[in-house]
Design a protein around this motif. Structure first.
Motif, PDB file in Angstrom:
ATOM      1  N   GLN A 222       0.841  -1.178   0.000  1.00 58.47           N
ATOM      2  CA  GLN A 222       0.000   0.000   0.000  1.00 58.47           C
ATOM      3  C   GLN A 222       0.887   1.242   0.000  1.00 58.47           C
ATOM      4  OE1 GLN A 222      -1.659  -1.019   3.714  1.00 58.47           O
ATOM      5  NE2 GLN A 222      -3.336  -2.219   2.884  1.00 58.47           N
ATOM      6  N   ASP A 223       0.548   2.253  -0.823  1.00 60.15           N
ATOM      7  CA  ASP A 223       1.308   3.493  -0.879  1.00 60.15           C
ATOM      8  C   ASP A 223       0.695   4.562  -0.001  1.00 60.15           C
ATOM      9  OD1 ASP A 223       3.200   2.501  -2.665  1.00 60.15           O
ATOM     10  OD2 ASP A 223       1.898   2.911  -4.373  1.00 60.15           O
ATOM     11  N   GLU A 224      -0.531   4.363   0.473  1.00 56.88           N
ATOM     12  CA  GLU A 224      -1.199   5.325   1.321  1.00 56.88           C
ATOM     13  C   GLU A 224      -1.698   4.622   2.578  1.00 56.88           C
ATOM     14  OE1 GLU A 224      -4.309   7.084  -0.921  1.00 56.88           O
ATOM     15  OE2 GLU A 224      -2.966   8.033  -2.379  1.00 56.88           O
ATOM     16  N   LEU A 225      -1.864   5.412   3.631  1.00 57.50           N
ATOM     17  CA  LEU A 225      -2.403   4.885   4.873  1.00 57.50           C
ATOM     18  C   LEU A 225      -3.848   4.449   4.653  1.00 57.50           C
ATOM     19  CD1 LEU A 225      -1.644   4.523   7.893  1.00 57.50           C
ATOM     20  CD2 LEU A 225      -2.763   6.717   8.299  1.00 57.50           C
ATOM     21  N   GLU A 226      -4.143   3.204   5.005  1.00 54.36           N
ATOM     22  CA  GLU A 226      -5.490   2.668   4.806  1.00 54.36           C
ATOM     23  C   GLU A 226      -6.044   2.158   6.125  1.00 54.36           C
ATOM     24  OE1 GLU A 226      -5.704  -0.213   1.739  1.00 54.36           O
ATOM     25  OE2 GLU A 226      -5.033   1.152   0.150  1.00 54.36           O
ATOM     26  N   THR A 227      -7.330   2.376   6.330  1.00 56.98           N
ATOM     27  CA  THR A 227      -8.004   1.926   7.543  1.00 56.98           C
ATOM     28  C   THR A 227      -9.151   1.002   7.170  1.00 56.98           C
ATOM     29  OG1 THR A 227      -7.478   3.982   8.693  1.00 56.98           O
ATOM     30  CG2 THR A 227      -9.223   2.645   9.632  1.00 56.98           C
ATOM     31  N   THR A 228      -9.310  -0.086   7.926  1.00 55.58           N
ATOM     32  CA  THR A 228     -10.404  -1.021   7.721  1.00 55.58           C
ATOM     33  C   THR A 228     -11.305  -1.032   8.951  1.00 55.58           C
ATOM     34  OG1 THR A 228      -9.059  -2.461   6.318  1.00 55.58           O
ATOM     35  CG2 THR A 228     -11.036  -3.429   7.297  1.00 55.58           C
ATOM     36  N   VAL A 229     -12.588  -0.813   8.736  1.00 50.18           N
ATOM     37  CA  VAL A 229     -13.590  -0.929   9.790  1.00 50.18           C
ATOM     38  C   VAL A 229     -14.700  -1.814   9.232  1.00 50.18           C
ATOM     39  CG1 VAL A 229     -15.225   0.263  11.288  1.00 50.18           C
ATOM     40  CG2 VAL A 229     -13.067   1.362  10.684  1.00 50.18           C
ATOM     41  N   ALA A 230     -14.933  -2.970   9.839  1.00 52.57           N
ATOM     42  CA  ALA A 230     -15.913  -3.911   9.293  1.00 52.57           C
ATOM     43  C   ALA A 230     -16.413  -4.829  10.391  1.00 52.57           C
ATOM     44  CB  ALA A 230     -15.289  -4.724   8.157  1.00 52.57           C
ATOM     45  N   ALA A 231     -17.467  -5.547  10.077  1.00 52.55           N
ATOM     46  CA  ALA A 231     -17.983  -6.553  11.009  1.00 52.55           C
ATOM     47  C   ALA A 231     -18.670  -7.653  10.210  1.00 52.55           C
ATOM     48  CB  ALA A 231     -18.962  -5.938  12.000  1.00 52.55           C
ATOM     49  N   ASP A 232     -18.386  -8.888  10.570  1.00 54.69           N
ATOM     50  CA  ASP A 232     -19.066 -10.040   9.991  1.00 54.69           C
ATOM     51  C   ASP A 232     -20.099 -10.564  10.986  1.00 54.69           C
ATOM     52  OD1 ASP A 232     -17.473 -10.072   7.677  1.00 54.69           O
ATOM     53  OD2 ASP A 232     -15.959 -11.292   8.667  1.00 54.69           O
ATOM     54  N   VAL A 233     -21.198 -11.041  10.456  1.00 54.20           N
ATOM     55  CA  VAL A 233     -22.175 -11.797  11.244  1.00 54.20           C
ATOM     56  C   VAL A 233     -22.242 -13.184  10.621  1.00 54.20           C
ATOM     57  CG1 VAL A 233     -24.555 -11.978  12.028  1.00 54.20           C
ATOM     58  CG2 VAL A 233     -23.488  -9.724  11.818  1.00 54.20           C
TER      59      VAL A 233
ATOM     60  N   LEU B 143     -16.279 -23.321  17.175  1.00 58.77           N
ATOM     61  CA  LEU B 143     -16.010 -22.454  18.319  1.00 58.77           C
ATOM     62  C   LEU B 143     -17.233 -21.671  18.783  1.00 58.77           C
ATOM     63  CD1 LEU B 143     -12.468 -21.015  17.482  1.00 58.77           C
ATOM     64  CD2 LEU B 143     -13.082 -23.115  18.703  1.00 58.77           C
ATOM     65  N   GLY B 144     -18.392 -21.893  18.171  1.00 58.60           N
ATOM     66  CA  GLY B 144     -19.558 -21.169  18.659  1.00 58.60           C
ATOM     67  C   GLY B 144     -20.707 -21.115  17.675  1.00 58.60           C
ATOM     68  N   HIS B 145     -21.811 -20.525  18.163  1.00 58.57           N
ATOM     69  CA  HIS B 145     -23.025 -20.381  17.369  1.00 58.57           C
ATOM     70  C   HIS B 145     -23.011 -19.039  16.631  1.00 58.57           C
ATOM     71  CE1 HIS B 145     -23.853 -23.278  20.626  1.00 58.57           C
ATOM     72  NE2 HIS B 145     -24.640 -23.865  19.741  1.00 58.57           N
ATOM     73  N   VAL B 146     -24.171 -18.434  16.438  1.00 56.33           N
ATOM     74  CA  VAL B 146     -24.251 -17.148  15.746  1.00 56.33           C
ATOM     75  C   VAL B 146     -23.339 -16.137  16.439  1.00 56.33           C
ATOM     76  CG1 VAL B 146     -25.772 -15.282  15.016  1.00 56.33           C
ATOM     77  CG2 VAL B 146     -26.618 -17.635  15.062  1.00 56.33           C
ATOM     78  N   SER B 147     -22.465 -15.487  15.666  1.00 53.28           N
ATOM     79  CA  SER B 147     -21.456 -14.615  16.259  1.00 53.28           C
ATOM     80  C   SER B 147     -21.311 -13.314  15.484  1.00 53.28           C
ATOM     81  CB  SER B 147     -20.093 -15.322  16.299  1.00 53.28           C
ATOM     82  OG  SER B 147     -20.136 -16.478  17.102  1.00 53.28           O
ATOM     83  N   LEU B 148     -20.939 -12.266  16.226  1.00 53.66           N
ATOM     84  CA  LEU B 148     -20.558 -10.986  15.646  1.00 53.66           C
ATOM     85  C   LEU B 148     -19.050 -10.892  15.709  1.00 53.66           C
ATOM     86  CD1 LEU B 148     -21.301  -8.100  14.616  1.00 53.66           C
ATOM     87  CD2 LEU B 148     -21.287  -7.392  17.030  1.00 53.66           C
ATOM     88  N   GLN B 149     -18.419 -10.529  14.563  1.00 57.83           N
ATOM     89  CA  GLN B 149     -16.964 -10.560  14.474  1.00 57.83           C
ATOM     90  C   GLN B 149     -16.451  -9.260  13.854  1.00 57.83           C
ATOM     91  OE1 GLN B 149     -16.430 -14.263  12.289  1.00 57.83           O
ATOM     92  NE2 GLN B 149     -16.553 -15.449  14.174  1.00 57.83           N
ATOM     93  N   PRO B 150     -16.152  -8.262  14.704  1.00 63.38           N
ATOM     94  CA  PRO B 150     -15.679  -6.966  14.201  1.00 63.38           C
ATOM     95  C   PRO B 150     -14.198  -6.971  13.854  1.00 63.38           C
ATOM     96  CG  PRO B 150     -15.855  -6.910  16.581  1.00 63.38           C
ATOM     97  CD  PRO B 150     -16.363  -8.258  16.156  1.00 63.38           C
TER      98      PRO B 150
ATOM     99  N   PHE C 196     -23.337 -19.547   7.011  1.00 56.94           N
ATOM    100  CA  PHE C 196     -23.788 -18.392   6.224  1.00 56.94           C
ATOM    101  C   PHE C 196     -23.381 -17.135   6.960  1.00 56.94           C
ATOM    102  CE2 PHE C 196     -26.805 -14.955   5.501  1.00 56.94           C
ATOM    103  CZ  PHE C 196     -26.743 -14.829   4.111  1.00 56.94           C
ATOM    104  N   GLY C 197     -23.032 -16.093   6.223  1.00 60.05           N
ATOM    105  CA  GLY C 197     -22.684 -14.841   6.872  1.00 60.05           C
ATOM    106  C   GLY C 197     -22.736 -13.672   5.922  1.00 60.05           C
ATOM    107  N   PHE C 198     -22.587 -12.483   6.481  1.00 59.46           N
ATOM    108  CA  PHE C 198     -22.504 -11.270   5.673  1.00 59.46           C
ATOM    109  C   PHE C 198     -21.576 -10.281   6.366  1.00 59.46           C
ATOM    110  CE2 PHE C 198     -26.195 -10.813   8.430  1.00 59.46           C
ATOM    111  CZ  PHE C 198     -26.050  -9.535   8.962  1.00 59.46           C
ATOM    112  N   THR C 199     -21.070  -9.322   5.571  1.00 54.78           N
ATOM    113  CA  THR C 199     -20.115  -8.335   6.052  1.00 54.78           C
ATOM    114  C   THR C 199     -20.701  -6.948   5.944  1.00 54.78           C
ATOM    115  OG1 THR C 199     -18.251  -9.720   5.354  1.00 54.78           O
ATOM    116  CG2 THR C 199     -17.789  -7.400   5.748  1.00 54.78           C
ATOM    117  N   LEU C 200     -20.553  -6.179   7.020  1.00 51.95           N
ATOM    118  CA  LEU C 200     -20.938  -4.772   6.998  1.00 51.95           C
ATOM    119  C   LEU C 200     -19.672  -3.944   7.042  1.00 51.95           C
ATOM    120  CD1 LEU C 200     -23.839  -4.847   9.621  1.00 51.95           C
ATOM    121  CD2 LEU C 200     -24.031  -4.855   7.125  1.00 51.95           C
ATOM    122  N   GLN C 201     -19.527  -3.044   6.047  1.00 52.24           N
ATOM    123  CA  GLN C 201     -18.335  -2.219   5.955  1.00 52.24           C
ATOM    124  C   GLN C 201     -18.686  -0.896   5.311  1.00 52.24           C
ATOM    125  OE1 GLN C 201     -15.057  -4.099   3.967  1.00 52.24           O
ATOM    126  NE2 GLN C 201     -13.613  -2.495   4.519  1.00 52.24           N
TER     127      GLN C 201
END
Length: 234
Positions: free
Chosen positions: A20-31, A42-49, A228-233
């Motif tokens: 990467q040539d520039e500073l990059e930030t990632t903010v996301a969460a998977d369900v 390792l578990g049932h339905v989970s939130l994974q930020p 099954f899951g989805f990502t919020l970003q």
């Protein structure tokens, strides 16, 4: 322990193919409907930020997981320092979970024989058509081998991405090379055979939601899962 580690990745850190040539930030969460890591349940339905920052191939990523339907599910907080140049990547991860040698589950307790932290090193290469990764625990709450000694538990996997019917697919095969109760193996064992499909659902001109489904089989434990899951970003 990370979709960032390849769910996955899991989890997984995302591995870019160029620095990467520039500073990059990632903010996301998977369900996810189940937390499956390297073939382990390792578990049932989970939130994974995920919260990450990267600059010129160097990245620092924080990743976590908490159960949404069962209070007994694994709670996890991981920190990964990684470096990528070209297709080559290397990194160190500090895994912390609420299960381990410390009954009080204290995050800031790092004593060699009474901590819930596991420290892992990884090295890998992305060839474009396929990628390979090797992971080894080198300190912390590692497992033991058949002789009751520290196992330096290791895991390696190969992944092949491909596109089919407008959907992005990834086939993965992972194995543990020798005995460790960290992965529940008594010798060499294939612990993760998975096939994941991912597609972005367009919500508006500026926002879409990646959704994914994954079939995972663990020949060693004789278990199989459909996730099954989805990502919020933003």
């Amino acid at each position: 322990m990370k979709k960032i580690l390849l769910l996955a990745i899991g989890a997984f850190m995302s591995i870019p193919t160029i620095a990467q040539d520039e500073l990059e930030t990632t903010v996301a969460a998977d369900v996810v409907s189940q937390y499956i890591w390297r073939g382990q349940d390792l578990g049932h339905v989970s939130l994974q930020p995920t919260l990450g920052i990267g600059y010129k191939g160097l990245s620092l990523t924080a990743w976590g997981s908490v159960g949404l339907t069962d209070s007994q599910d694994t709670k996890e907080f991981d920190l990964t320092l990684g470096y990528t140049v070209g297709g080559f990547n290397i990194g160190i991860t500090d895994y912390w979970t609420n299960c381990g040698s410390d009954p009080a589950a204290r995050y800031f307790k790092y004593d060699a024989h009474s901590t819930n932290h596991v420290f892992e090193g990884n090295i890998g290469y992305d060839f474009g058509v396929a990628s390979i990764q090797w992971f080894t625990n080198f300190a912390g709450n590692d497992g033991v081998n058949n002789d009751g000694e520290r196992a330096y538990s290791s895991y390696f996997e190969a992944s092949v991405p491909f596109k089919l019917a407008t959907v992005d697919w990834t086939a993965t095969a992972g194995a543990v090379p020798y005995a460790t109760d960290f992965y529940g193996t008594t010798g060499f064992a294939v612990t993760n055979l998975s096939l994941q499909a991912m597609k972005e659902i367009k919500v508006s001109d500026t926002f879409s939601i990646p959704v994914f489904a994954q079939v995972v089989a663990n020949p060693c434990s004789q278990k199989a899962y459909l996730v099954f899951g989805f990502t919020l970003q933003p």
